[in-house]
Scaffold this motif. Structure first.
Motif, PDB file in Angstrom:
ATOM      1  N   PRO A  96       0.824  -1.207   0.000  1.00  0.00           N
ATOM      2  CA  PRO A  96       0.000   0.000   0.000  1.00  0.00           C
ATOM      3  C   PRO A  96       0.860   1.259   0.000  1.00  0.00           C
ATOM      4  O   PRO A  96       1.875   1.330   0.703  1.00  0.00           O
ATOM      5  N   GLY A  97       0.438   2.217  -0.808  1.00  0.00           N
ATOM      6  CA  GLY A  97       1.210   3.437  -0.966  1.00  0.00           C
ATOM      7  C   GLY A  97       2.246   3.368  -2.068  1.00  0.00           C
ATOM      8  O   GLY A  97       2.842   4.393  -2.427  1.00  0.00           O
ATOM      9  N   GLY A  98       2.453   2.191  -2.611  1.00  0.00           N
ATOM     10  CA  GLY A  98       3.446   2.014  -3.659  1.00  0.00           C
ATOM     11  C   GLY A  98       2.928   2.397  -5.032  1.00  0.00           C
ATOM     12  O   GLY A  98       1.801   2.874  -5.191  1.00  0.00           O
ATOM     13  N   SER A  99       3.785   2.169  -6.032  1.00  0.00           N
ATOM     14  CA  SER A  99       3.478   2.559  -7.408  1.00  0.00           C
ATOM     15  C   SER A  99       3.746   1.410  -8.363  1.00  0.00           C
ATOM     16  O   SER A  99       4.596   0.550  -8.095  1.00  0.00           O
ATOM     17  N   LEU A 100       3.023   1.422  -9.452  1.00  0.00           N
ATOM     18  CA  LEU A 100       3.250   0.494 -10.549  1.00  0.00           C
ATOM     19  C   LEU A 100       2.965   1.232 -11.856  1.00  0.00           C
ATOM     20  O   LEU A 100       2.160   2.165 -11.879  1.00  0.00           O
ATOM     21  N   ARG A 101       3.611   0.770 -12.928  1.00  0.00           N
ATOM     22  CA  ARG A 101       3.303   1.308 -14.241  1.00  0.00           C
ATOM     23  C   ARG A 101       2.929   0.164 -15.163  1.00  0.00           C
ATOM     24  O   ARG A 101       3.710  -0.773 -15.340  1.00  0.00           O
ATOM     25  N   LEU A 102       1.744   0.266 -15.730  1.00  0.00           N
ATOM     26  CA  LEU A 102       1.288  -0.711 -16.709  1.00  0.00           C
ATOM     27  C   LEU A 102       1.528  -0.178 -18.114  1.00  0.00           C
ATOM     28  O   LEU A 102       1.411   1.024 -18.360  1.00  0.00           O
ATOM     29  N   SER A 103       1.846  -1.102 -19.014  1.00  0.00           N
ATOM     30  CA  SER A 103       2.034  -0.750 -20.417  1.00  0.00           C
ATOM     31  C   SER A 103       1.156  -1.642 -21.278  1.00  0.00           C
ATOM     32  O   SER A 103       0.933  -2.806 -20.944  1.00  0.00           O
ATOM     33  N   CYS A 104       0.703  -1.098 -22.381  1.00  0.00           N
ATOM     34  CA  CYS A 104      -0.092  -1.861 -23.343  1.00  0.00           C
ATOM     35  C   CYS A 104       0.312  -1.420 -24.735  1.00  0.00           C
ATOM     36  O   CYS A 104       0.177  -0.239 -25.075  1.00  0.00           O
ATOM     37  N   THR A 105       0.783  -2.373 -25.532  1.00  0.00           N
ATOM     38  CA  THR A 105       1.220  -2.088 -26.893  1.00  0.00           C
ATOM     39  C   THR A 105       0.288  -2.757 -27.883  1.00  0.00           C
ATOM     40  O   THR A 105       0.009  -3.958 -27.759  1.00  0.00           O
ATOM     41  N   ALA A 106      -0.176  -1.982 -28.843  1.00  0.00           N
ATOM     42  CA  ALA A 106      -1.077  -2.487 -29.875  1.00  0.00           C
ATOM     43  C   ALA A 106      -0.315  -2.739 -31.165  1.00  0.00           C
ATOM     44  O   ALA A 106       0.591  -1.984 -31.527  1.00  0.00           O
ATOM     45  N   SER A 107      -0.709  -3.798 -31.850  1.00  0.00           N
ATOM     46  CA  SER A 107      -0.145  -4.101 -33.159  1.00  0.00           C
ATOM     47  C   SER A 107      -1.248  -4.677 -34.035  1.00  0.00           C
ATOM     48  O   SER A 107      -2.299  -5.094 -33.553  1.00  0.00           O
ATOM     49  N   GLY A 108      -0.951  -4.699 -35.336  1.00  0.00           N
ATOM     50  CA  GLY A 108      -1.939  -5.205 -36.280  1.00  0.00           C
ATOM     51  C   GLY A 108      -2.668  -4.061 -36.960  1.00  0.00           C
ATOM     52  O   GLY A 108      -2.058  -3.063 -37.334  1.00  0.00           O
ATOM     53  N   ARG A 109      -3.950  -4.186 -37.101  1.00  0.00           N
ATOM     54  CA  ARG A 109      -4.746  -3.170 -37.777  1.00  0.00           C
ATOM     55  C   ARG A 109      -4.675  -1.842 -37.026  1.00  0.00           C
ATOM     56  O   ARG A 109      -4.707  -1.815 -35.801  1.00  0.00           O
ATOM     57  N   ASP A 110      -4.543  -0.771 -37.772  1.00  0.00           N
ATOM     58  CA  ASP A 110      -4.406   0.544 -37.156  1.00  0.00           C
ATOM     59  C   ASP A 110      -5.576   1.429 -37.564  1.00  0.00           C
ATOM     60  O   ASP A 110      -5.736   1.740 -38.746  1.00  0.00           O
ATOM     61  N   PHE A 111      -6.371   1.833 -36.617  1.00  0.00           N
ATOM     62  CA  PHE A 111      -7.451   2.776 -36.844  1.00  0.00           C
ATOM     63  C   PHE A 111      -6.893   4.183 -36.655  1.00  0.00           C
ATOM     64  O   PHE A 111      -6.206   4.446 -35.660  1.00  0.00           O
TER      65      PHE A 111
END
Length: 122
Positions: free
Chosen positions: A14-29
């Motif tokens: 509790p009180g800590g930090s995290l960083r999430l990442s999400c990378t998209a590939s394939g079809r590009d809108f």
């Protein structure tokens, strides 16, 4: 099709930090909204944060209250969720969503990542 690769989940105190990442590939809108939702077993999935590709417009869930920040790197097709001051109630499976839009912002397609577990516990 759009493929989503998530990373950054894990356990933190509790009180800590995290960083999430999400990378998209394939079809590009040309216009899309990428972001994060979370779900705890037995509860409905809820919005965490999203960001739109063409203007950077962001939307946050009410519970965020300034603790999380979403950003994106267009060149890498990647969005980041920086989470700070994490609380035990933030524990959930966090899933990345890619929503492809038309020029008038109608939803054309929806894709989800597999999800990554975030656990906040002492």
């Amino acid at each position: 099709q759009v493929q989503l690769v998530e990373s950054g989940g894990g356990s933190v105190q509790p009180g800590g930090s995290l960083r999430l990442s999400c990378t998209a590939s394939g079809r590009d809108f040309s216009i899309n909204v990428m972001g994060w939702y979370r779900q705890v077993p037995g509860n409905e999935r809820e919005l965490v944060a999203t960001i739109r590709s063409n203007d950077g417009r962001t939307v946050y869930g009410d519970f965020v209250k300034g603790r999380f920040t979403i950003s994106r790197d267009g060149a890498k097709n990647t969005v980041y969720l920086q989470m700070s001051n994490l609380k035990p109630e933030d524990s959930a499976v966090y899933s990345c969503r890619y929503n492809g839009l038309s020029r008038n912002y109608a939803s054309l397609a929806n894709f989800w990542g597999p999800g990554t577990q975030v656990t906040v516990s002492s």
